[in-house]
Design an enzyme around this catalytic site. Structure first.
Site, PDB file in Angstrom:
ATOM      1  N   HIS A  61       0.708  -1.228  -0.033  1.00  0.00           N
ATOM      2  CA  HIS A  61       0.142  -0.001   0.085  1.00  0.00           C
ATOM      3  C   HIS A  61       0.884   1.075  -0.124  1.00  0.00           C
ATOM      4  O   HIS A  61       0.461   2.390  -0.520  1.00  0.00           O
ATOM      5  CB  HIS A  61      -1.020   0.178   1.299  1.00  0.00           C
ATOM      6  CG  HIS A  61      -2.042  -0.940   0.854  1.00  0.00           C
ATOM      7  ND1 HIS A  61      -2.052  -2.316   1.227  1.00  0.00           N
ATOM      8  CD2 HIS A  61      -3.550  -0.531   0.664  1.00  0.00           C
ATOM      9  CE1 HIS A  61      -3.316  -2.773   0.860  1.00  0.00           C
ATOM     10  NE2 HIS A  61      -4.057  -1.825   0.747  1.00  0.00           N
ATOM     11  N   GLY A  62       1.936   1.164   0.636  1.00  0.00           N
ATOM     12  CA  GLY A  62       2.970   2.191   0.444  1.00  0.00           C
ATOM     13  C   GLY A  62       3.866   2.182   1.224  1.00  0.00           C
ATOM     14  O   GLY A  62       4.337   1.484   1.938  1.00  0.00           O
TER      15      GLY A  62
END
Length: 473
Positions: A323-324
Site C-alpha cells: 500500500h505504501g
C-alpha cells in the site's frame, strides 16, 4: 486525468462515440491509444516505464510458450518477477528504505548522502505491475495460452478504467475479453451507468464531504479528546470505503458500457463479523491476488499451524507494504495478519463462522464489535507518525471526556451517508446479498432512488475535491 474531472468528461465524449462505431480490432487500437493518453496526461515520462514492464512480460510469455524445459521456464519466471519487483521497489520503496537506513545509522555518526534522491512515484505502478505479473504466472502455470498479439497485451495492461487504481484484473479473465468481439447490451449499459452514478455519489458527496472532518483531527497540532479520535477514525472508515469502492464502481461502470466485465472489488466489507470474512469483501482483487500468487505458493495452510501463521503474517505484512512506503502501512499489514491468526486460532482452523446462521440481533452485535477492530486498523493506516499512533491509541482506549470537537461533515456527506447506509441495508437483506437487488423494485421506486442519488451527487459538488486515496499506491 481522473474520473472526476472536466477533462475526463471531454475525453469520454470524444472516445466513446468513436468506440461505438468502430469494428472490434479498431476498438482495441482506440482503447490502447486512449489509455496511453489517459495515463500520459498525468506524466508522459512514465509511459516508457509502463511500456518496459509490459513488453518484458509479453516477451517472457512468448519464450515460455517455446520451451517445455522446467529449469528454463523457472528461469524465465524468476527473471520476470525479479525485473518487475526491482522496478516497483526502486520507484516506490527506494526513498523509504534509504531514509529508514539513514535514520538507523545517524546515531552512530554515519550519514548517507545518497538518500537525497527524490524519486517520483509513478501513479498506478503497484496496480499495473501486479496485473502484468499475473499474466506471467498464469502462462507459466499453463492456466492460459500465450497472448501472441503485442497490441492486445498492451491493451490488457493499460486498459484505462482500471489502470491506476484497479480492480487488479487477472490476465486469464481480461485478455480473452480484449481478444473477442464485444457486444453492448441494454442491460450492461443501464447497469454500467448506475455503477458510474453510484461511484461518483460515493466519492464526491460522501468521501469528499467527510474528508475535512478527518483531516481536522489527524492533522491537528493541539490536544484532542478520545471522542475526537474515535469519531474521526469512524469517519475515516467511511471516507476510505467511499473513496476506493467509489473508484472501483466507476471503473466497472465504464468498462461495462464498453462491453467489458471487471471483477467486483468490494462486497459490503463493513457487514463482516471477523477478519477472514472482511478480506473476502474488501479489495477483493488484491486479497485474491495475494492468496493465489503469494500465500499459496509459500505454503498456504498446507503445513503445520505454526507455518500457516507465518504464511499469513508474511502475506499480510507484504500486503501492507504494497500500500505504501511507510512504516504505518507495514504496521497495518502486520495488524491484519495478527487478527487473522487470532481468528484462525480461535476457530481452530474450522470454517466456524456460520455468519448467515446466527440470529439477526447477534449478527448485528458482531458487526458492530468487529467494526471497531477494523477501525483500529484504519487508525494505523491513517496516522502520520508512530508517535501519533501511540497517542491516538491511548486516547481512543482510555480517554472518555466529552464533548468532541470534530467538525461536522458537510450536509451532502450526511445525506449521502444516510442514503448509502439504507442502500447497503437493503442489499444485505436481499436474497444472497445481490448487488443488483434494486432491479426487482417497481420502476417508480427505482426512479426515486436514482433521483435521490443524483440530487445528493449534485449537492456534493459543493464539497472541496480531494484526490483518490489509492492513487498514491
Amino acid at each position: 486525468m481522473t474520473f472526476v474531472s472536466l477533462v475526463f468528461l471531454v475525453f469520454m465524449l470524444i472516445l466513446y462515440p468513436l468506440y461505438l462505431v468502430l469494428p472490434h480490432r479498431w476498438q482495441n487500437h482506440l482503447l490502447l491509444v486512449g489509455s496511453l493518453i489517459f495515463y500520459g496526461w498525468w506524466d508522459w515520462r512514465f509511459l516508457g516505464l509502463l511500456g518496459f514492464t509490459s513488453t518484458l512480460d509479453w516477451w517472457v510469455g512468448r519464450l515460455l510458450e517455446r520451451t517445455s524445459d522446467p529449469a528454463r521456464r523457472r528461469f524465465l519466471l524468476t527473471a520476470s518477477i525479479s525485473a518487475n519487483l526491482a522496478t516497483l521497489g526502486f520507484f516506490k520503496y527506494f526513498n523509504f528504505f534509504a531514509g529508514s537506513l539513514a535514520s538507523l545509522l545517524a546515531p552512530f555518526g554515519i550519514h548517507l548522502g545518497w538518500t537525497t534522491l527524490h524519486i517520483i512515484l509513478p501513479i498506478g505502478i503497484s496496480f499495473y505491475t501486479f496485473q502484468s505479473m499475473s499474466y506471467t504466472f498464469d502462462v507459466y502455470r499453463r492456466h492460459m495460452p500465450t497472448c501472441r498479439s503485442y497490441l492486445d497485451f498492451m491493451t490488457f495492461v493499460s486498459f484505462f478504467p482500471q489502470l491506476v487504481a484497479g480492480p487488479i484484473e487477472r490476465a486469464v479473465d481480461l485478455i480473452p475479453r480484449v481478444q473477442a468481439p464485444r457486444s453492448i447490451t441494454r442491460d450492461a449499459l443501464t447497469r454500467g451507468l448506475f455503477l458510474i452514478l453510484l461511484g461518483l455519489f460515493k466519492k464526491i458527496a460522501v468521501s469528499d464531504g467527510v474528508a475535512p472532518s478527518v483531516d481536522a483531527v489527524y492533522n491537528a497540532t493541539h490536544a484532542l479528546s478520545g471522542a475526537d479520535v474515535r469519531i474521526a477514525t469512524w469517519l475515516f472508515a467511511v471516507q476510505i470505503y467511499c473513496d476506493f469502492s467509489g473508484y472501483s464502481d466507476i471503473a466497472r461502470g465504464l468498462a461495462k458500457v464498453m462491453g467489458f466485465d471487471l471483477m467486483t472489488n468490494f462486497d459490503q466489507p463493513y457487514v463482516s463479523v471477523n477478519p477472514s470474512e472482511f478480506w473476502r469483501r474488501w479489495h477483493i482483487s488484491l486479497s485474491t491476488w495475494l492468496r493465489d500468487y503469494l500465500y499459496i505458493p509459500i505454503g498456504g495452510n498446507r503445513g503445520t499451524e505454526r507455518q500457516t501463521y507465518r504464511n499469513l503474517m508474511v502475506t499480510m505484512g507484504l500486503g501492507g507494504l504494497w500500500h505504501g512506503a511507510a512504516w504505518n502501512y507495514v504496521l497495518w499489514g502486520i495488524y491484519q495478519g495478527a487478527i487473522l491468526c487470532v481468528h484462525r486460532w480461535f476457530t481452530r482452523g474450522r470454517r466456524a463462522l456460520r455468519e448467515f446462521a446466527t440470529p439477526g440481533w447477534l449478527r448485528v452485535l458482531q458487526i458492530a464489535i468487529f467494526f471497531q477492530v477494523v477501525c483500529y486498523g484504519w487508525l494505523l493506516f491513517r496516522a502520520r507518525s508512530f508517535g501519533q499512533i501511540v497517542a491516538f491509541t491511548r486516547d481512543a482506549l482510555l480517554e472518555w471526556r466529552l464533548p468532541a470537537h470534530v467538525p461536522t461533515p458537510s450536509l451532502p456527506a450526511l445525506a449521502g451517508l444516510a442514503l448509502l447506509v439504507a442502500l447497503e441495508a437493503w442489499q444485505a437483506a436481499a436474497a444472497g446479498g445481490r448487488a443488483t437487488f434494486y432491479r426487482s423494485w417497481p420502476a417508480p421506486v427505482r426512479g426515486a432512488v436514482y433521483a435521490a442519488l443524483l440530487a445528493v451527487f449534485f449537492m456534493g459538488l459543493s464539497n472541496a475535491p480531494t484526490q483518490f486515496i489509492y492513487f498514491q499506491f
